[in-house]
Motif scaffolding. Structure first.
Motif, PDB file in Angstrom:
ATOM      1  N   ILE A  70      47.739  36.310  45.806  1.00  0.00           N
ATOM      2  CA  ILE A  70      48.968  37.013  45.414  1.00  0.00           C
ATOM      3  C   ILE A  70      48.948  38.449  45.925  1.00  0.00           C
ATOM      4  N   ALA A  71      47.783  39.097  45.803  1.00  0.00           N
ATOM      5  CA  ALA A  71      47.667  40.477  46.297  1.00  0.00           C
ATOM      6  C   ALA A  71      47.932  40.535  47.799  1.00  0.00           C
ATOM      7  N   LEU A  72      47.428  39.557  48.535  1.00  0.00           N
ATOM      8  CA  LEU A  72      47.636  39.516  49.986  1.00  0.00           C
ATOM      9  C   LEU A  72      49.126  39.425  50.310  1.00  0.00           C
ATOM     10  N   GLU A  73      49.859  38.618  49.548  1.00  0.00           N
ATOM     11  CA  GLU A  73      51.301  38.460  49.789  1.00  0.00           C
ATOM     12  C   GLU A  73      52.058  39.774  49.575  1.00  0.00           C
ATOM     13  N   HIS A  74      51.552  40.632  48.696  1.00  0.00           N
ATOM     14  CA  HIS A  74      52.285  41.846  48.312  1.00  0.00           C
ATOM     15  C   HIS A  74      51.639  43.121  48.839  1.00  0.00           C
ATOM     16  N   ASP A  75      50.735  42.998  49.792  1.00  0.00           N
ATOM     17  CA  ASP A  75      50.085  44.166  50.397  1.00  0.00           C
ATOM     18  C   ASP A  75      49.348  45.001  49.349  1.00  0.00           C
ATOM     19  N   ASP A 108      45.666  49.457  39.282  1.00  0.00           N
ATOM     20  CA  ASP A 108      47.000  49.156  38.776  1.00  0.00           C
ATOM     21  C   ASP A 108      47.035  47.878  37.948  1.00  0.00           C
ATOM     22  N   ARG A 109      46.138  46.957  38.232  1.00  0.00           N
ATOM     23  CA  ARG A 109      46.024  45.724  37.446  1.00  0.00           C
ATOM     24  C   ARG A 109      44.549  45.353  37.352  1.00  0.00           C
ATOM     25  N   ILE A 110      44.139  45.011  36.137  1.00  0.00           N
ATOM     26  CA  ILE A 110      42.744  44.623  35.898  1.00  0.00           C
ATOM     27  C   ILE A 110      42.733  43.348  35.067  1.00  0.00           C
ATOM     28  N   LEU A 111      41.960  42.393  35.514  1.00  0.00           N
ATOM     29  CA  LEU A 111      41.731  41.178  34.740  1.00  0.00           C
ATOM     30  C   LEU A 111      40.372  41.293  34.065  1.00  0.00           C
ATOM     31  N   VAL A 112      40.363  41.149  32.730  1.00  0.00           N
ATOM     32  CA  VAL A 112      39.117  41.083  31.967  1.00  0.00           C
ATOM     33  C   VAL A 112      39.021  39.669  31.394  1.00  0.00           C
ATOM     34  N   ASP A 113      38.424  38.790  32.163  1.00  0.00           N
ATOM     35  CA  ASP A 113      38.212  37.401  31.741  1.00  0.00           C
ATOM     36  C   ASP A 113      36.847  37.369  31.068  1.00  0.00           C
ATOM     37  N   ALA A 114      36.842  37.726  29.783  1.00  0.00           N
ATOM     38  CA  ALA A 114      35.608  38.115  29.115  1.00  0.00           C
ATOM     39  C   ALA A 114      34.704  36.928  28.790  1.00  0.00           C
ATOM     40  N   PRO A 115      33.382  37.159  28.792  1.00  0.00           N
ATOM     41  CA  PRO A 115      32.458  36.132  28.284  1.00  0.00           C
ATOM     42  C   PRO A 115      32.843  35.787  26.849  1.00  0.00           C
ATOM     43  N   PRO A 160      56.692  44.699  38.376  1.00  0.00           N
ATOM     44  CA  PRO A 160      56.903  44.567  39.822  1.00  0.00           C
ATOM     45  C   PRO A 160      55.699  45.102  40.595  1.00  0.00           C
ATOM     46  N   ILE A 161      55.326  44.394  41.650  1.00  0.00           N
ATOM     47  CA  ILE A 161      54.165  44.788  42.443  1.00  0.00           C
ATOM     48  C   ILE A 161      54.601  45.731  43.560  1.00  0.00           C
ATOM     49  N   ALA A 162      53.986  46.895  43.621  1.00  0.00           N
ATOM     50  CA  ALA A 162      54.272  47.859  44.677  1.00  0.00           C
ATOM     51  C   ALA A 162      53.232  47.731  45.779  1.00  0.00           C
ATOM     52  N   SER A 163      53.656  47.911  47.006  1.00  0.00           N
ATOM     53  CA  SER A 163      52.724  47.883  48.131  1.00  0.00           C
ATOM     54  C   SER A 163      51.634  48.939  47.929  1.00  0.00           C
ATOM     55  N   GLY A 164      50.405  48.549  48.212  1.00  0.00           N
ATOM     56  CA  GLY A 164      49.297  49.483  48.096  1.00  0.00           C
ATOM     57  C   GLY A 164      48.619  49.498  46.744  1.00  0.00           C
ATOM     58  N   GLU A 165      49.071  48.667  45.806  1.00  0.00           N
ATOM     59  CA  GLU A 165      48.414  48.620  44.499  1.00  0.00           C
ATOM     60  C   GLU A 165      46.947  48.211  44.647  1.00  0.00           C
ATOM     61  N   ARG A 166      46.125  48.670  43.684  1.00  0.00           N
ATOM     62  CA  ARG A 166      44.713  48.319  43.653  1.00  0.00           C
ATOM     63  C   ARG A 166      44.449  47.471  42.404  1.00  0.00           C
ATOM     64  N   TRP A 167      43.855  46.312  42.605  1.00  0.00           N
ATOM     65  CA  TRP A 167      43.584  45.380  41.525  1.00  0.00           C
ATOM     66  C   TRP A 167      42.083  45.175  41.383  1.00  0.00           C
ATOM     67  N   LEU A 168      41.666  44.816  40.170  1.00  0.00           N
ATOM     68  CA  LEU A 168      40.247  44.576  39.899  1.00  0.00           C
ATOM     69  C   LEU A 168      40.093  43.358  38.988  1.00  0.00           C
ATOM     70  N   ASP A 169      39.248  42.429  39.400  1.00  0.00           N
ATOM     71  CA  ASP A 169      38.810  41.340  38.513  1.00  0.00           C
ATOM     72  C   ASP A 169      37.430  41.745  38.015  1.00  0.00           C
ATOM     73  N   LEU A 170      37.367  42.197  36.770  1.00  0.00           N
ATOM     74  CA  LEU A 170      36.163  42.847  36.255  1.00  0.00           C
ATOM     75  C   LEU A 170      35.037  41.869  35.945  1.00  0.00           C
ATOM     76  N   CYS A 171      35.368  40.646  35.551  1.00  0.00           N
ATOM     77  CA  CYS A 171      34.374  39.639  35.152  1.00  0.00           C
ATOM     78  C   CYS A 171      34.671  38.365  35.931  1.00  0.00           C
ATOM     79  N   ALA A 172      34.351  38.348  37.212  1.00  0.00           N
ATOM     80  CA  ALA A 172      35.001  37.423  38.135  1.00  0.00           C
ATOM     81  C   ALA A 172      34.399  36.025  38.223  1.00  0.00           C
ATOM     82  N   GLY A 173      33.112  35.857  37.915  1.00  0.00           N
ATOM     83  CA  GLY A 173      32.479  34.558  38.140  1.00  0.00           C
ATOM     84  C   GLY A 173      33.126  33.434  37.353  1.00  0.00           C
ATOM     85  N   PRO A 174      33.265  32.228  37.940  1.00  0.00           N
ATOM     86  CA  PRO A 174      32.845  31.841  39.289  1.00  0.00           C
ATOM     87  C   PRO A 174      33.873  32.074  40.384  1.00  0.00           C
TER      88      PRO A 174
END
Length: 499
Positions: free
Chosen positions: A308-313, A359-366, A284-298
């Protein structure tokens, strides 16, 4: 470091250039004899093949602007697309046929001439293009770019190829195979090492009998799929079966739909959408969570997570080490309201500087990109086992660094567009063995929870692993891999790593 749409590339060896021949031949800069007319669609396809061969370009990036610059009609654009991708998919098979017809190895043929021959062989053996048109146009291409002597050679080779059918040539080259895997490689146009890696990945799920179906699916052009960013756009019809954000392109140029939406609709594979949605839905997503897309390109998954983060503050940050790709991430995020920070750092260093913050990290690795061969067919000819050996340590380091950046209760999604076991479960198990402060969640359940329809994710053979693997032949998506790791909220154990 980035994952989506980016693989570590190994240049594919090209043919030797005969002594005294200009290094710019094949790019239209050196012409000998009279200039001969070449049909525009074939010229565009040839120019893209040359860019792929000479500069390691990706056809999916080079072809659209080439079509636009040439002002091709929709019919000619479709022909150029088929000629380009069809030739690239079956490059290894066509090279074997050319070598047999020319009675010399392809590395003894000038690269500019070789690309014209490849283009011609695809037309002769795999399309309805009339043989005389394919031969004449290809000979004209060679005459235009490499001179009359080279065009005579090309003409002789192509005339020899027209004397037999595609089935006849296929049988001929398969007779020369030294093993069953080499025979399968020639028939399905995949390097032997890729076939063996895919076989092992399927066998890990108890589905080794699906290998030929997978190889066949790699050689079929995928449908264009789109994503509607949640809260900012609604998916249109026809809907796709799994991701609630996904729908099929209505036809024509999908860029029109993207432009009309202001970027709230984007081109994105359904598998890419599913793994991002699974991360967002893993807890469940709590308001104020901090997310990171570590390997974001493109930036495709970044934009979806940002919506999604915008919808859940919640707050999202992104990181991309390559500046040009960081610009693509910023462009992708323009459609999402708010000031989203995009860093340009090595992902390992960024994560290490932010311990326990996210709170959530995406590692979309090379990765090697072996799961996206439908879209980037040339990748199969560029990669080698050495790429895997080079990438795995980086993947392990990125995932380990991401775990350190998790807050208690936080979840990291490890994603690759490759099913190679060394890049997928191998990386996850190595990280898990080195630590006592994380647990693996059930990624299959996470995907099933966000999917609109039942989805067949194999369990057999994955004992002790909760990871999920998507497949083009089974799900109609790229072969995306997902593992979810969580740092428990109450940590009674210490990390297996030194501070």
């Amino acid at each position: 470091m980035s994952g989506e749409g980016r693989e570590r590339r190994t240049p594919r060896p090209q043919g030797r250039r005969p002594s005294g021949q200009s290094s710019r031949e094949g790019r239209g800069s050196v012409r000998r004899g009279p200039v001969r007319a070449v049909q525009p669609a074939r010229r565009v396809a040839y120019d893209v093949l040359r860019a792929v061969s000479e500069t390691d370009a990706y056809a999916n990036l080079v072809l659209p602007p080439a079509i636009a610059d040439a002002g091709l009609t929709p019919q000619d654009a479709a022909l150029a697309t088929e000629l380009t991708y069809g030739t690239l998919r079956r490059l290894g098979t066509y090279d074997a046929i050319i070598a047999s017809a020319a009675d010399r190895p392809t590395d003894g043929i000038d690269p500019a001439v070789l690309d014209a021959l490849r283009l011609a062989v695809h037309q002769l053996l795999a399309t309805r293009v009339a043989s005389h048109a394919a031969v004449n146009e290809s000979v004209n291409l060679v005459a235009t770019t490499s001179g009359r002597g080279a065009s005579s050679f090309a003409n002789a080779v192509l005339r020899r190829i027209t004397r037999d059918s595609g089935e006849g040539w296929q049988a001929r080259i398969e007779e020369q195979a030294r093993s069953d895997d080499e025979r399968l490689a020639l028939r399905t146009a995949h390097p032997v090492w890729v076939i063996r890696a895919l076989r092992r990945a399927l066998a890990a799920e108890g589905r080794g009998d699906e290998l030929e179906a997978l190889l066949e699916s790699d050689n079929i052009s995928p449908e264009v799929t789109l994503v509607a960013l949640p809260g900012l756009a609604e998916p249109a019809e026809p809907r796709l079966p799994y991701a609630p954000t996904a729908f099929a392109s209505p036809g024509g140029d999908p860029r029109r739909s993207v432009e009309a939406s202001g970027g709230t609709v984007r081109v994105q594979d359904e598998g890419s959408q599913l793994v991002a949605l699974a991360l967002a839905g893993a807890a469940p997503i709590a308001s104020g969570e901090r997310w990171l897309d570590l390997c974001a390109g493109p930036g495709g998954k970044t934009a979806l997570l940002a919506a999604i983060a915008l919808e859940h503050d919640a707050t999202l940050e992104a990181n991309e080490v390559v500046p040009v790709r960081a610009r693509l991430v910023r462009k992708a995020l323009r459609a999402v309201p708010g000031d989203i920070v995009v860093h340009e750092q090595d992902g390992r260093a960024l994560a290490a500087s932010r311990p326990g913050e996210f709170d959530r990290i995406l590692v979309d690795a090379p990765c090697t990109g072996l799961g996206a061969l439908r879209r980037r067919p040339e990748a199969r000819w560029r990669k080698s086992p050495a790429d895997v050996a080079e990438l795995v340590p980086l993947q392990v380091e990125l995932l380990s660094a991401a775990v350190d950046a998790l807050a208690p209760g936080g979840v990291v999604a490890y994603v690759t567009c490759s099913p190679h076991l060394a890049e997928t479960t191998g990386v996850v198990q190595e990280v898990l063995r080195a630590r006592t402060d994380i647990v693996e969640l059930d990624a299959r359940a996470a995907i099933a929870d966000v999917s609109m329809s039942p989805i067949d994710l194999a369990v057999e053979g994955r004992s002790g692993s909760g990871s999920a693997q998507l497949w083009p032949h089974r799900h109609g998506t790229d072969a995306m891999f997902l593992a979810l790791l969580q740092r428990p909220s109450t940590e009674n154990t210490s990390s297996g790593k030194e501070d």
